[in-house]
Design a protein around this motif. Sequence first.
Motif, short mmCIF file in Angstrom:
data_model
loop_
_atom_site.label_atom_id
_atom_site.label_comp_id
_atom_site.label_asym_id
_atom_site.label_seq_id
_atom_site.Cartn_x
_atom_site.Cartn_y
_atom_site.Cartn_z
N GLU A 1 7.37 5.21 7.46
CA GLU A 1 7.15 3.68 8.18
C GLU A 1 8.59 2.99 8.56
N HIS B 1 0.83 -1.17 0.03
CA HIS B 1 0.04 0.02 0.02
C HIS B 1 0.90 1.37 -0.14
N HIS C 1 4.86 0.20 -0.12
CA HIS C 1 5.57 -0.79 0.39
C HIS C 1 4.98 -2.07 0.54
N HIS D 1 0.39 5.16 1.75
CA HIS D 1 -0.17 5.53 2.88
C HIS D 1 -1.32 6.68 2.11
ZN ZN Z 1 2.40 1.35 5.66
#
Ligand code: ZN
Length: 188
Positions: A98, A89, A137, A91
Amino acid sequence: TTHFKPFNTLFLESQSILEPKGKVITRRLSDMAELYQDQKSAQSLMDENPLVYEVFNVEVPESIEHIQHCITVLYPGKVGEEFFMTKGHYHEILNRAEIYFCFKGEGKLVMQTQDGDYEELDMKPGTISYVPPNWAHRTVNTGEEPFVFFAAYPGDAGHNYGDIEKIGFRKVIVNESGEVKTVDNPRY
Ligand code: ZN
Ligand code: M6P
């Protein structure tokens, strides 16, 4: 006062249990079959419908001042020659970063930007991986045991699966005669 109270969470690795339990996301092949390249193999595994991964979420408010955190257990397996992976996904608030910390198994962290830049990192026990702002990611289990990692990200980040669900990442991670290979995604 009304300050949010500190708390511990315990992950019992041998039992894949988080205490307190929080929200658990369970993804089986049927939840993501269309993401794999080899649709024939995906269909032939559908009766068995293997568990691909579980995400054990610690429950904290989804606002910028908090830090979401969770444990992912990504099981070993393949669909055709393509290794089991998370959906992946961006964000929802694109510029949220992250951090991943791997403590069991081995895998790859694949990332790309909306401009088409692509990067991948190896993860093994002890690896701390940084996903900077704006990078989609996905993790891939390239080993033969569960791939287990901790993730943390800003509370308001959110998950945007849209683009990734349709065409995926630029590359896919496959087994080629016993070796882990990164190859072009024919659908991209
Ligand atoms: Zn994430
Ligand atoms: C990591 C984090 C979570 C994510 C999970 C599974 O633990 O990035 O936010 O939910 O992996 O990945 P996905 O949501 O892409 O299926």
